[in-house]
Design an enzyme around this catalytic site. Structure first.
Site, PDB file in Angstrom:
ATOM      1  CG  HIS A 137      -3.800  -4.445   6.149  1.00 53.22           C
ATOM      2  ND1 HIS A 137      -3.421  -4.890   7.169  1.00 53.22           N
ATOM      3  CD2 HIS A 137      -2.545  -4.642   5.332  1.00 53.22           C
ATOM      4  CE1 HIS A 137      -2.092  -5.526   7.228  1.00 53.22           C
ATOM      5  NE2 HIS A 137      -1.528  -5.497   6.143  1.00 53.22           N
ATOM      6  CB  SER A 139      -0.052  -5.459   1.508  1.00 55.05           C
ATOM      7  OG  SER A 139      -0.116  -5.858   2.955  1.00 55.05           O
ATOM      8  CE1 TYR A 219       6.532 -10.508  -2.617  1.00 53.88           C
ATOM      9  CE2 TYR A 219       4.647  -9.467  -1.946  1.00 53.88           C
ATOM     10  CZ  TYR A 219       5.983 -10.035  -1.806  1.00 53.88           C
ATOM     11  OH  TYR A 219       5.994 -10.292  -0.438  1.00 53.88           O
ATOM     12  CG  PHE A 224      -4.224  -7.258  -5.258  1.00 48.88           C
ATOM     13  CD1 PHE A 224      -3.200  -6.439  -4.655  1.00 48.88           C
ATOM     14  CD2 PHE A 224      -4.392  -7.394  -6.671  1.00 48.88           C
ATOM     15  CE1 PHE A 224      -2.574  -5.433  -5.598  1.00 48.88           C
ATOM     16  CE2 PHE A 224      -3.569  -6.416  -7.441  1.00 48.88           C
ATOM     17  CZ  PHE A 224      -2.736  -5.570  -6.820  1.00 48.88           C
ATOM     18  CG  HIS A 225      -3.868 -11.900   0.373  1.00 50.55           C
ATOM     19  ND1 HIS A 225      -2.758 -11.680  -0.568  1.00 50.55           N
ATOM     20  CD2 HIS A 225      -3.384 -11.956   1.600  1.00 50.55           C
ATOM     21  CE1 HIS A 225      -1.621 -11.657   0.439  1.00 50.55           C
ATOM     22  NE2 HIS A 225      -1.963 -11.845   1.690  1.00 50.55           N
ATOM     23  CB  SER A 227      -3.316 -11.494   6.144  1.00 48.80           C
ATOM     24  OG  SER A 227      -2.563 -11.401   5.056  1.00 48.80           O
TER      25      SER A 227
END
Length: 282
Positions: A137, A139, A219, A224-225, A227
């Site tokens: 996903h 986050s 933040y 955006f990533h 994992s």
């Protein structure tokens, strides 16, 4: 003689009075007499411990099936990180508190599994043990703590804030190493390269709900990533050279650079073991 008889009579009379007074005190002190007198002088302080003792002896434990119906009301056992692959909680578990975060799900393509297996083989060459993420996903919030009675109003607020948000597509293709705030876990992630603007719009909507409930917002300059995998400890300083080799694997994919594609049609909120879904506008 008269004086003697008078003294004897006085002494006898005093003794009888004393005897009668003692008998009367004995009767008043007798529980049987107190009950016969209507219980006006019964002392509840003397009987209460006995009643409590009887109740405690006859009290039975609740059946396990009833306890399982209310898991949030049952004290949790001592946390053992060895049972969770070495993971450590970011905050202490408290009864009635639910870990909560907002995210976009990623449904991987068939070829993604083979790519990830090759990447983790390279990542583990230095001896680290990497574990693939169970649910992939992206986050859109930090993990916060919600009290049980906040769950429904929190999700109502989220739904209202997302009512005008549109569906979109974003792509990720650059590998990066991340570490959590406690420096207890390292993550291998794939950073988004297109779709930043609509992602920021979603974060703003989520942050408005967070502020409403006085919770920590996302933040200020988010990376955006998605994992992909994690390992125990802080390995950010050891993964530099290895990361370059893994990026070459991504860039030299069979049909060109592999780009992870997220079809952002639904935002989700995970609260404890419950998932709330918020479809985005077509």
């Amino acid at each position: 003689m008269e004086l003697g008889r008078m003294l004897v009579g006085y002494s006898s009379s005093s003794s009888e009075d004393d005897s009668e007074a003692a008998t009367d005190r004995h009767k008043r002190g007798s529980p049987k007499c107190q009950e016969q007198d209507g219980g006006n002088n019964v002392s509840p302080a003397r009987k209460k411990p006995k009643i409590e003792e009887q109740v405690s002896k006859t009290r039975l434990p609740l059946p396990g099936c009833l306890l399982d119906m209310f898991p949030e009301d049952v004290s949790s056992p001592t946390e053992d990180s060895s049972l969770h692959g070495g993971r450590v909680r970011s905050f202490k578990h408290e009864r009635g508190s639910w870990a909560t975060y907002v995210y976009l799900p990623y449904h991987p393509e068939e070829e993604f599994g083979e790519l990830l297996e090759e990447l983790l083989s390279l990542a583990g060459a230095g001896g680290a043990v990497w574990t693939p993420q169970e649910e992939l996903h992206l986050s859109l919030s930090q993990t916060v703590v919600l009290r049980h009675h906040w769950i429904q109003p929190f999700n109502r607020s989220l739904r209202a804030g997302l009512v005008h948000c549109k569906r979109f597509v974003c792509l990720a293709g650059r590998l990066r190493i991340y570490c959590n705030d406690e420096r207890t876990r390292t993550f291998l992630g794939m950073e988004v390269c297109t779709g930043h603007a609509p992602l920021l719009d979603l974060v703003q909507a989520v942050d408005r709900t967070m502020k409403e409930f006085r919770l920590e917002t996302f933040y200020k300059e988010p990376s955006f990533h998605v994992s992909l995998a994690w390992c125990v400890g802080d390995l950010t300083g050891q993964m530099g050279e290895c990361l370059q080799g893994m990026q070459r694997v991504v860039d030299d994919h069979e049909e060109g650079p592999f780009l992870l594609r997220l079809d952002c049609v639904e935002l989700r909120c995970r609260t404890g073991n419950k998932t709330f879904r918020f479809p985005l506008e077509p």
